[in-house]
Scaffold this motif. Structure first.
Motif, PDB file in Angstrom:
ATOM      1  N   ARG A  56      19.865 -12.244-107.008  1.00  0.00           N
ATOM      2  CA  ARG A  56      20.919 -10.832-106.693  1.00  0.00           C
ATOM      3  C   ARG A  56      19.719  -9.591-106.519  1.00  0.00           C
ATOM      4  O   ARG A  56      20.013  -8.688-105.485  1.00  0.00           O
ATOM      5  N   ALA A  57      18.985 -10.151-106.846  1.00  0.00           N
ATOM      6  CA  ALA A  57      17.729  -8.203-107.164  1.00  0.00           C
ATOM      7  C   ALA A  57      17.229  -8.234-104.869  1.00  0.00           C
ATOM      8  O   ALA A  57      17.172  -7.381-104.335  1.00  0.00           O
ATOM      9  N   GLU A  70      15.864   1.751 -97.999  1.00  0.00           N
ATOM     10  CA  GLU A  70      16.223   2.508 -98.373  1.00  0.00           C
ATOM     11  C   GLU A  70      15.552   3.398 -99.875  1.00  0.00           C
ATOM     12  O   GLU A  70      14.031   1.912-100.080  1.00  0.00           O
ATOM     13  N   PRO A  71      15.007   4.188-100.438  1.00  0.00           N
ATOM     14  CA  PRO A  71      14.295   4.115-101.734  1.00  0.00           C
ATOM     15  C   PRO A  71      14.481   3.491-102.922  1.00  0.00           C
ATOM     16  O   PRO A  71      14.906   4.383-103.901  1.00  0.00           O
ATOM     17  N   LEU A  72      15.449   2.425-102.979  1.00  0.00           N
ATOM     18  CA  LEU A  72      15.257   1.337-104.056  1.00  0.00           C
ATOM     19  C   LEU A  72      13.923   1.524-105.309  1.00  0.00           C
ATOM     20  O   LEU A  72      12.442   1.716-104.883  1.00  0.00           O
ATOM     21  N   THR A  73      14.241   1.839-106.470  1.00  0.00           N
ATOM     22  CA  THR A  73      13.836   1.650-107.345  1.00  0.00           C
ATOM     23  C   THR A  73      13.867   0.648-108.171  1.00  0.00           C
ATOM     24  O   THR A  73      15.231   0.131-108.171  1.00  0.00           O
ATOM     25  N   LEU A  74      13.293   0.417-108.893  1.00  0.00           N
ATOM     26  CA  LEU A  74      13.442  -0.430-110.420  1.00  0.00           C
ATOM     27  C   LEU A  74      14.635  -0.168-110.962  1.00  0.00           C
ATOM     28  O   LEU A  74      15.352  -1.529-111.294  1.00  0.00           O
ATOM     29  N   ASP A  84      17.479   0.672-110.230  1.00  0.00           N
ATOM     30  CA  ASP A  84      18.045   0.025-108.570  1.00  0.00           C
ATOM     31  C   ASP A  84      18.341  -1.600-108.412  1.00  0.00           C
ATOM     32  O   ASP A  84      19.402  -1.860-108.568  1.00  0.00           O
ATOM     33  N   LEU A  85      17.535  -1.538-108.825  1.00  0.00           N
ATOM     34  CA  LEU A  85      16.930  -3.699-108.603  1.00  0.00           C
ATOM     35  C   LEU A  85      17.660  -4.050-110.090  1.00  0.00           C
ATOM     36  O   LEU A  85      18.908  -5.404-109.764  1.00  0.00           O
ATOM     37  N   ALA A  86      17.436  -3.497-111.116  1.00  0.00           N
ATOM     38  CA  ALA A  86      17.755  -4.126-111.997  1.00  0.00           C
ATOM     39  C   ALA A  86      19.664  -3.799-111.977  1.00  0.00           C
ATOM     40  O   ALA A  86      20.399  -4.983-113.130  1.00  0.00           O
ATOM     41  N   ARG A  87      20.315  -2.940-111.237  1.00  0.00           N
ATOM     42  CA  ARG A  87      21.681  -2.579-111.803  1.00  0.00           C
ATOM     43  C   ARG A  87      21.834  -3.799-110.669  1.00  0.00           C
ATOM     44  O   ARG A  87      23.214  -5.037-111.031  1.00  0.00           O
ATOM     45  N   ALA A  88      21.556  -3.816-108.934  1.00  0.00           N
ATOM     46  CA  ALA A  88      21.952  -5.225-108.613  1.00  0.00           C
ATOM     47  C   ALA A  88      22.087  -6.528-109.721  1.00  0.00           C
ATOM     48  O   ALA A  88      22.851  -7.220-109.328  1.00  0.00           O
ATOM     49  N   GLY A  89      20.810  -7.256-110.384  1.00  0.00           N
ATOM     50  CA  GLY A  89      20.884  -7.669-111.147  1.00  0.00           C
ATOM     51  C   GLY A  89      21.497  -8.123-112.372  1.00  0.00           C
ATOM     52  O   GLY A  89      21.815  -9.255-113.133  1.00  0.00           O
ATOM     53  N   ARG A  90      22.218  -6.640-112.750  1.00  0.00           N
ATOM     54  CA  ARG A  90      22.709  -7.324-113.464  1.00  0.00           C
ATOM     55  C   ARG A  90      22.400  -7.424-115.041  1.00  0.00           C
ATOM     56  O   ARG A  90      23.153  -7.412-116.136  1.00  0.00           O
ATOM     57  N   VAL A  91      21.139  -6.841-115.223  1.00  0.00           N
ATOM     58  CA  VAL A  91      19.837  -6.977-116.168  1.00  0.00           C
ATOM     59  C   VAL A  91      19.840  -5.714-116.650  1.00  0.00           C
ATOM     60  O   VAL A  91      19.311  -4.582-115.735  1.00  0.00           O
ATOM     61  N   SER A  92      18.199  -5.606-117.055  1.00  0.00           N
ATOM     62  CA  SER A  92      17.889  -4.603-117.565  1.00  0.00           C
ATOM     63  C   SER A  92      16.390  -3.996-116.748  1.00  0.00           C
ATOM     64  O   SER A  92      16.233  -5.386-116.134  1.00  0.00           O
ATOM     65  N   PRO A  93      15.986  -3.578-116.442  1.00  0.00           N
ATOM     66  CA  PRO A  93      15.092  -3.071-115.787  1.00  0.00           C
ATOM     67  C   PRO A  93      13.839  -4.626-116.485  1.00  0.00           C
ATOM     68  O   PRO A  93      12.676  -5.236-115.405  1.00  0.00           O
TER      69      PRO A  93
END
Length: 331
Positions: A231-232, A242-246, A248-257
């Motif tokens: 997902r990430a 886009e200025p994606l952050t860790l 942002d990627l964690a939210r997409a993955g549905r887990v913690s950073p």
């Protein structure tokens, strides 16, 4: 059929379908064997030669292909099947417009899924073998791997196996398939053995190469991290500008950073932001190639893809592509 200047003999039970210096004849036959494609000679047309051979048992086809001149192949998406390609000799550059590209050398492998638009730039004399599985087989194996009802659309990155262990496992099953086809293997005459070996090959493919399938939650134990990684990755590939952050990627993955970082290290041997950087480098490389003679600058491309430090951009670009970004832009 005209005799080419160079051309290997078809091994074992493989059958030679092309052995020719004729560009049109080669295009017609290989288009029928694979999918309709454009075939262009980038070097001296007089140096062109082609060899293509294949063999199979029910469920799997193995092919050999070689071009004797610098050649560009631009097929339509494969649609009904997937290919795992291995360079036996020489080098090719695989380009998937708008997604990624990779230079593949002798002994290395890559996967072309049924849905990918791609081009392959062949160095003179490069030779590869391909292992072909049907789309239905691959999509069912993807569903089985992720524990969902199938079939499931299965996409793959252009990278090689996900780990040294995965590379060894894939080499083992690939060698077994080749032995069955090139020799007098049981799979050629036993539908049960052929089906078993085909299913095992597809299952190992799922574990050996990076599977990218959007919108699927894995149900089986032990692969939640893999689903989060997928997902990430999908977000990084869809919105690298886009200025994606860790976070942002964690939210997409549905887990913690922290969980996402651990999952990336386990499954793809990198970090989430490291993966995003690789995607951006690939897009920057494509823009530099497209910008030759247009007046675009390295700085403009670097800033467009989030590289604010030009010195750092030049360093990571050279590490990835072997040349300075200015060299790519000049041609």
């Amino acid at each position: 059929m005209t005799e080419p200047r160079v051309g290997p003999e078809a091994p074992g039970n493989m059958r030679t379908l092309v052995l020719s210096n004729d560009l049109d004849q080669t295009r017609e036959i290989i288009s029928s064997a694979y999918s309709p494609y454009q075939l262009s000679v980038l070097g001296d047309p007089k140096e062109f030669s082609a060899w293509y051979a294949e063999g199979s048992f029910p469920g799997v086809t193995v092919s050999g292909l070689q071009y004797g001149a610098e050649t560009l192949v631009a097929p339509q998406p494969l649609d009904s099947y997937l290919l795992v390609c291995k360079l036996v000799r020489g080098q090719v550059k695989v380009i998937s417009p708008g997604r990624d590209e990779r230079v593949v050398g002798t002994g290395e492998t890559y996967v072309l899924d049924p849905y990918r638009q791609f081009q392959v730039h062949w160095a003179p004399g490069a030779r590869m073998t391909t292992l072909r599985l049907s789309r239905e087989t691959v999509e069912q194996a993807a569903a089985d791997t992720l524990g969902v009802e199938g079939p499931l659309r299965a996409r793959f990155g252009l990278g090689g196996p996900v780990s040294p262990g995965a590379a060894r496992s894939w080499a083992g099953i690939s060698n077994a398939v080749h032995r069955e086809i090139l020799g007098e293997g049981i799979a050629r005459t036993s539908p049960l053995i052929a089906a078993h070996l085909t299913q095992m090959t597809a299952a190992l493919l799922m574990e050996s190469y990076r599977l990218v399938t959007d919108g699927v939650d894995a149900q089986r134990p032990g692969v939640v991290g893999h689903a989060a990684v997928r997902r990430a990755m999908a977000l990084a590939e869809e919105r690298p500008d886009e200025p994606l952050t860790l976070a942002d990627l964690a939210r997409a993955g549905r887990v913690s950073p922290r969980a996402l970082q651990e999952a990336f290290r386990r499954h793809v041997d990198t970090t989430p932001l490291g993966y995003l950087r690789e995607i951006r480098l690939g897009r920057a490389h494509a823009d530099l190639l497209a910008g030759r003679g247009s007046g675009v600058t390295v700085a403009e491309v670097a800033y467009r893809w989030g590289f604010g430090n030009l010195g750092r951009f030049a360093a990571v670009y050279r590490e990835r592509f072997g040349v300075a970004p200015s060299r790519t832009l000049r041609g």
